[in-house]
Design an enzyme around this catalytic site. Structure first.
Site, PDB file in Angstrom:
ATOM      1  N   ASN A 161      72.050   8.717  85.226  1.00  0.00           N
ATOM      2  CA  ASN A 161      73.217   8.712  84.444  1.00  0.00           C
ATOM      3  C   ASN A 161      72.790   9.124  83.155  1.00  0.00           C
ATOM      4  OD1 ASN A 161      75.354   8.116  82.881  1.00  0.00           O
ATOM      5  ND2 ASN A 161      75.376   6.035  83.015  1.00  0.00           N
ATOM      6  N   LYS A 202      74.211   9.765  80.416  1.00  0.00           N
ATOM      7  CA  LYS A 202      75.131   9.385  79.478  1.00  0.00           C
ATOM      8  C   LYS A 202      75.377  10.588  78.257  1.00  0.00           C
ATOM      9  CE  LYS A 202      73.558   4.756  80.318  1.00  0.00           C
ATOM     10  NZ  LYS A 202      73.343   3.420  79.831  1.00  0.00           N
ATOM     11  N   HIS A 210      82.238   2.423  84.361  1.00  0.00           N
ATOM     12  CA  HIS A 210      81.033   1.848  83.685  1.00  0.00           C
ATOM     13  C   HIS A 210      81.032   0.922  82.488  1.00  0.00           C
ATOM     14  CE1 HIS A 210      77.180   2.190  81.298  1.00  0.00           C
ATOM     15  NE2 HIS A 210      76.576   2.621  82.492  1.00  0.00           N
ATOM     16  N   GLU A 262      76.093  -3.468  87.865  1.00  0.00           N
ATOM     17  CA  GLU A 262      75.275  -3.502  86.366  1.00  0.00           C
ATOM     18  C   GLU A 262      75.562  -4.374  85.590  1.00  0.00           C
ATOM     19  OE1 GLU A 262      74.055   0.851  85.978  1.00  0.00           O
ATOM     20  OE2 GLU A 262      76.028   0.650  85.087  1.00  0.00           O
ATOM     21  N   SER A 296      68.355  -1.260  83.150  1.00  0.00           N
ATOM     22  CA  SER A 296      66.952  -1.247  82.815  1.00  0.00           C
ATOM     23  C   SER A 296      65.953  -0.928  84.044  1.00  0.00           C
ATOM     24  CB  SER A 296      66.328  -2.503  82.117  1.00  0.00           C
ATOM     25  OG  SER A 296      67.124  -2.684  80.880  1.00  0.00           O
TER      26      SER A 296
END
Ligand code: PGA
Length: 246
Positions: A8, A10, A95, A169, A212
Protein backbone atom coordinates in the site's frame (compact mmCIF):
# COMPACT_ATOMS: atom_id res chain seq x y z
CA UNK A 1 2.78 -21.94 2.41
CA UNK A 2 2.24 -19.19 -0.12
CA UNK A 3 1.32 -15.78 1.29
CA UNK A 4 -0.34 -12.70 -0.11
CA UNK A 5 1.72 -9.50 0.08
CA UNK A 6 -0.04 -6.22 -0.65
CA UNK A 7 2.02 -3.05 -1.00
CA UNK A 8 0.00 0.00 0.00
CA UNK A 9 1.97 2.95 -1.32
CA UNK A 10 -0.57 5.44 0.06
CA UNK A 11 0.27 9.01 -1.07
CA UNK A 12 3.95 8.45 -0.23
CA UNK A 13 4.89 7.55 -3.78
CA UNK A 14 4.11 10.23 -6.31
CA UNK A 15 3.55 9.41 -9.98
CA UNK A 16 7.21 9.47 -11.07
CA UNK A 17 8.35 7.61 -7.93
CA UNK A 18 5.83 4.82 -8.59
CA UNK A 19 6.90 4.30 -12.21
CA UNK A 20 10.62 4.48 -11.35
CA UNK A 21 10.23 2.02 -8.45
CA UNK A 22 8.39 -0.47 -10.64
CA UNK A 23 10.76 -0.25 -13.62
CA UNK A 24 13.87 -0.40 -11.44
CA UNK A 25 12.72 -3.47 -9.50
CA UNK A 26 10.63 -5.22 -12.15
CA UNK A 27 12.89 -8.28 -12.54
CA UNK A 28 13.01 -8.91 -8.81
CA UNK A 29 9.29 -8.27 -8.39
CA UNK A 30 8.65 -10.82 -11.12
CA UNK A 31 10.84 -13.37 -9.35
CA UNK A 32 9.00 -12.77 -6.04
CA UNK A 33 5.62 -13.09 -7.74
CA UNK A 34 6.36 -16.63 -8.90
CA UNK A 35 6.37 -17.85 -5.28
CA UNK A 36 3.87 -15.54 -3.59
CA UNK A 37 0.91 -13.41 -4.62
CA UNK A 38 1.88 -9.77 -4.96
CA UNK A 39 -0.47 -6.82 -5.25
CA UNK A 40 0.93 -3.32 -5.69
CA UNK A 41 -1.42 -0.43 -4.88
CA UNK A 42 -0.22 2.93 -6.22
CA UNK A 43 -2.23 6.17 -6.36
CA UNK A 44 -4.98 6.43 -8.99
CA UNK A 45 -2.89 8.24 -11.59
CA UNK A 46 -0.17 5.57 -11.62
CA UNK A 47 -2.60 2.67 -12.04
CA UNK A 48 -2.80 2.61 -15.84
CA UNK A 49 0.94 2.77 -16.54
CA UNK A 50 1.68 0.13 -13.90
CA UNK A 51 -1.06 -2.15 -15.22
CA UNK A 52 0.57 -1.87 -18.62
CA UNK A 53 4.03 -2.60 -17.22
CA UNK A 54 2.71 -5.59 -15.25
CA UNK A 55 0.80 -7.04 -18.20
CA UNK A 56 1.44 -10.76 -18.79
CA UNK A 57 3.08 -11.13 -15.36
CA UNK A 58 1.81 -12.50 -12.04
CA UNK A 59 2.02 -9.06 -10.40
CA UNK A 60 -1.40 -7.59 -9.64
CA UNK A 61 -2.11 -3.89 -9.51
CA UNK A 62 -4.73 -2.56 -7.11
CA UNK A 63 -6.33 0.79 -6.33
CA UNK A 64 -6.40 2.33 -2.86
CA UNK A 65 -10.07 3.34 -2.92
CA UNK A 66 -13.10 3.73 -5.19
CA UNK A 67 -16.39 5.59 -5.18
CA UNK A 68 -19.43 4.11 -3.43
CA UNK A 69 -21.48 5.48 -6.38
CA UNK A 70 -21.90 3.81 -9.76
CA UNK A 71 -21.69 7.05 -11.72
CA UNK A 72 -23.20 10.53 -11.84
CA UNK A 73 -22.44 13.96 -10.37
CA UNK A 74 -19.74 13.15 -7.82
CA UNK A 75 -16.85 15.47 -8.56
CA UNK A 76 -13.47 13.99 -7.79
CA UNK A 77 -14.68 10.42 -7.36
CA UNK A 78 -13.31 7.43 -9.31
CA UNK A 79 -15.79 4.70 -10.17
CA UNK A 80 -15.25 0.96 -9.91
CA UNK A 81 -16.35 0.84 -13.56
CA UNK A 82 -13.35 3.00 -14.54
CA UNK A 83 -11.04 0.83 -12.46
CA UNK A 84 -12.34 -2.25 -14.23
CA UNK A 85 -11.96 -0.60 -17.63
CA UNK A 86 -8.26 0.07 -17.08
CA UNK A 87 -7.71 -3.52 -15.93
CA UNK A 88 -7.38 -3.03 -12.19
CA UNK A 89 -8.15 -6.27 -10.37
CA UNK A 90 -7.86 -5.40 -6.66
CA UNK A 91 -8.95 -2.41 -4.58
CA UNK A 92 -8.42 -1.45 -0.93
CA UNK A 93 -11.57 -0.19 0.82
CA UNK A 94 -12.25 1.09 4.32
CA UNK A 95 -8.65 1.79 5.22
CA UNK A 96 -8.44 3.31 8.70
CA UNK A 97 -6.88 6.47 7.28
CA UNK A 98 -9.97 6.93 5.10
CA UNK A 99 -12.38 6.07 7.90
CA UNK A 100 -10.69 8.59 10.23
CA UNK A 101 -9.49 11.37 7.90
CA UNK A 102 -12.42 11.30 5.47
CA UNK A 103 -15.22 10.19 7.79
CA UNK A 104 -16.00 7.05 5.82
CA UNK A 105 -18.87 5.09 7.30
CA UNK A 106 -19.42 1.33 7.45
CA UNK A 107 -22.31 1.82 5.02
CA UNK A 108 -20.25 3.66 2.40
CA UNK A 109 -17.49 1.04 2.71
CA UNK A 110 -20.11 -1.67 2.11
CA UNK A 111 -21.37 0.21 -0.99
CA UNK A 112 -17.80 0.33 -2.30
CA UNK A 113 -17.44 -3.42 -1.80
CA UNK A 114 -20.62 -3.99 -3.84
CA UNK A 115 -19.46 -1.63 -6.64
CA UNK A 116 -16.17 -3.56 -6.81
CA UNK A 117 -17.86 -6.95 -6.96
CA UNK A 118 -20.20 -5.69 -9.70
CA UNK A 119 -17.05 -4.97 -11.70
CA UNK A 120 -15.08 -8.14 -10.96
CA UNK A 121 -12.57 -6.35 -8.76
CA UNK A 122 -11.42 -8.14 -5.63
CA UNK A 123 -12.00 -6.04 -2.50
CA UNK A 124 -9.29 -5.73 0.14
CA UNK A 125 -11.52 -4.78 3.05
CA UNK A 126 -9.73 -3.09 5.94
CA UNK A 127 -11.11 -3.34 9.45
CA UNK A 128 -9.63 -2.42 12.78
CA UNK A 129 -10.13 -0.67 16.08
CA UNK A 130 -8.66 2.58 17.38
CA UNK A 131 -6.48 2.85 20.47
CA UNK A 132 -9.45 4.11 22.49
CA UNK A 133 -11.51 1.09 21.39
CA UNK A 134 -8.74 -1.19 22.60
CA UNK A 135 -8.46 0.58 25.95
CA UNK A 136 -12.24 0.38 26.38
CA UNK A 137 -12.10 -3.31 25.35
CA UNK A 138 -14.43 -2.56 22.45
CA UNK A 139 -12.31 -4.28 19.82
CA UNK A 140 -14.63 -7.17 19.01
CA UNK A 141 -17.72 -4.96 19.01
CA UNK A 142 -16.04 -2.61 16.50
CA UNK A 143 -14.88 -5.43 14.24
CA UNK A 144 -18.30 -7.01 14.41
CA UNK A 145 -19.95 -3.69 13.44
CA UNK A 146 -17.54 -3.10 10.55
CA UNK A 147 -18.11 -6.63 9.22
CA UNK A 148 -21.88 -6.63 9.81
CA UNK A 149 -22.50 -3.87 7.23
CA UNK A 150 -20.61 -5.93 4.64
CA UNK A 151 -22.55 -9.12 5.42
CA UNK A 152 -25.85 -7.21 5.20
CA UNK A 153 -24.91 -5.61 1.85
CA UNK A 154 -23.76 -8.93 0.38
CA UNK A 155 -27.01 -10.54 1.43
CA UNK A 156 -29.11 -7.66 0.03
CA UNK A 157 -27.26 -7.82 -3.31
CA UNK A 158 -27.27 -11.64 -3.37
CA UNK A 159 -23.51 -11.79 -3.82
CA UNK A 160 -22.12 -15.33 -3.76
CA UNK A 161 -19.01 -17.10 -5.02
CA UNK A 162 -16.91 -13.99 -4.50
CA UNK A 163 -13.45 -13.85 -3.01
CA UNK A 164 -12.55 -11.33 -0.31
CA UNK A 165 -9.41 -10.23 1.36
CA UNK A 166 -9.99 -9.00 4.87
CA UNK A 167 -7.14 -6.99 6.34
CA UNK A 168 -7.12 -6.62 10.09
CA UNK A 169 -5.26 -3.40 10.89
CA UNK A 170 -5.57 -1.86 14.35
CA UNK A 171 -5.27 1.93 13.88
CA UNK A 172 -2.67 2.13 16.66
CA UNK A 173 -0.35 -0.25 14.78
CA UNK A 174 -0.38 1.65 11.47
CA UNK A 175 2.88 3.50 10.91
CA UNK A 176 3.76 3.44 14.61
CA UNK A 177 6.26 0.58 14.82
CA UNK A 178 3.94 -1.05 17.37
CA UNK A 179 2.65 -4.54 16.57
CA UNK A 180 0.01 -6.32 18.68
CA UNK A 181 1.21 -9.23 20.79
CA UNK A 182 1.11 -12.80 19.52
CA UNK A 183 -1.72 -13.60 21.97
CA UNK A 184 -3.76 -10.57 20.90
CA UNK A 185 -3.48 -11.43 17.20
CA UNK A 186 -4.04 -15.14 17.78
CA UNK A 187 -7.38 -14.48 19.43
CA UNK A 188 -8.43 -11.83 16.87
CA UNK A 189 -7.62 -14.10 13.89
CA UNK A 190 -9.36 -17.12 15.45
CA UNK A 191 -12.43 -14.95 16.06
CA UNK A 192 -12.34 -13.51 12.52
CA UNK A 193 -11.96 -16.96 10.98
CA UNK A 194 -15.02 -18.22 12.80
CA UNK A 195 -17.24 -15.14 12.28
CA UNK A 196 -16.36 -14.69 8.62
CA UNK A 197 -16.73 -18.41 7.84
CA UNK A 198 -20.18 -18.37 9.37
CA UNK A 199 -21.33 -15.25 7.54
CA UNK A 200 -19.62 -15.63 4.17
CA UNK A 201 -20.68 -19.23 3.73
CA UNK A 202 -21.07 -18.92 -0.04
CA UNK A 203 -17.94 -16.89 -0.58
CA UNK A 204 -14.24 -17.47 0.00
CA UNK A 205 -11.83 -15.22 1.86
CA UNK A 206 -8.26 -14.67 3.03
CA UNK A 207 -7.39 -13.02 6.33
CA UNK A 208 -4.33 -10.80 6.32
CA UNK A 209 -2.63 -8.49 8.83
CA UNK A 210 -1.44 -4.90 8.42
CA UNK A 211 0.24 -2.39 10.72
CA UNK A 212 4.01 -1.82 11.06
CA UNK A 213 4.92 -5.06 9.28
CA UNK A 214 8.66 -5.18 8.64
CA UNK A 215 11.39 -7.67 7.79
CA UNK A 216 12.06 -8.32 11.49
CA UNK A 217 8.54 -9.06 12.72
CA UNK A 218 6.99 -10.86 9.72
CA UNK A 219 8.44 -14.31 10.50
CA UNK A 220 6.82 -14.21 13.95
CA UNK A 221 3.56 -12.87 12.47
CA UNK A 222 3.43 -15.83 10.06
CA UNK A 223 2.99 -18.09 13.08
CA UNK A 224 -0.49 -16.67 13.77
CA UNK A 225 -3.04 -19.33 12.79
CA UNK A 226 -5.39 -18.30 9.92
CA UNK A 227 -3.14 -15.38 8.88
CA UNK A 228 -2.54 -15.66 5.14
CA UNK A 229 -0.79 -12.48 4.18
CA UNK A 230 0.15 -8.88 4.86
CA UNK A 231 -0.87 -5.34 3.96
CA UNK A 232 2.35 -3.36 4.05
CA UNK A 233 2.53 0.42 4.09
CA UNK A 234 5.80 2.16 5.01
CA UNK A 235 8.06 -0.83 4.43
CA UNK A 236 6.69 -1.44 0.94
CA UNK A 237 7.91 1.95 -0.28
CA UNK A 238 11.48 0.74 0.17
CA UNK A 239 12.12 -2.14 -2.23
CA UNK A 240 14.95 -3.74 -0.21
CA UNK A 241 12.65 -3.85 2.82
CA UNK A 242 9.67 -5.12 0.84
CA UNK A 243 11.79 -7.86 -0.74
CA UNK A 244 13.18 -8.88 2.66
CA UNK A 245 9.59 -9.20 3.99
CA UNK A 246 8.41 -11.32 1.04
P1 PGA B 1 2.26 0.55 7.80
O1 PGA B 1 0.85 0.76 7.07
O2 PGA B 1 2.83 -0.75 7.29
O3 PGA B 1 3.07 1.74 7.41
O4 PGA B 1 1.99 0.49 9.26
C1 PGA B 1 -0.02 -0.31 6.85
C2 PGA B 1 -1.27 0.20 6.17
O5 PGA B 1 -1.71 1.30 6.48
O6 PGA B 1 -1.83 -0.46 5.29
Amino acid sequence: MSYLFIANWKMRMHFNDAITYFKKNETELLALSTKHSLVVCPSFVALSPLIELAQNTHIHIGAQDCSPFKDGSHTGEVSAISLHEIGCDYCIVGHTERRIQFNETDESVAEKVIRLLENNIRPILCIGETETDTILTNTYAILERQLRSIFVALHAHKKQNEHFIIAYEPAWAIGTGVVPTHEYLTSIFAWLQSVVTKNLAYNSFQLIYGGSVDEKNCAQLKRIPFLQGFLIGGASANFAQFKAIV
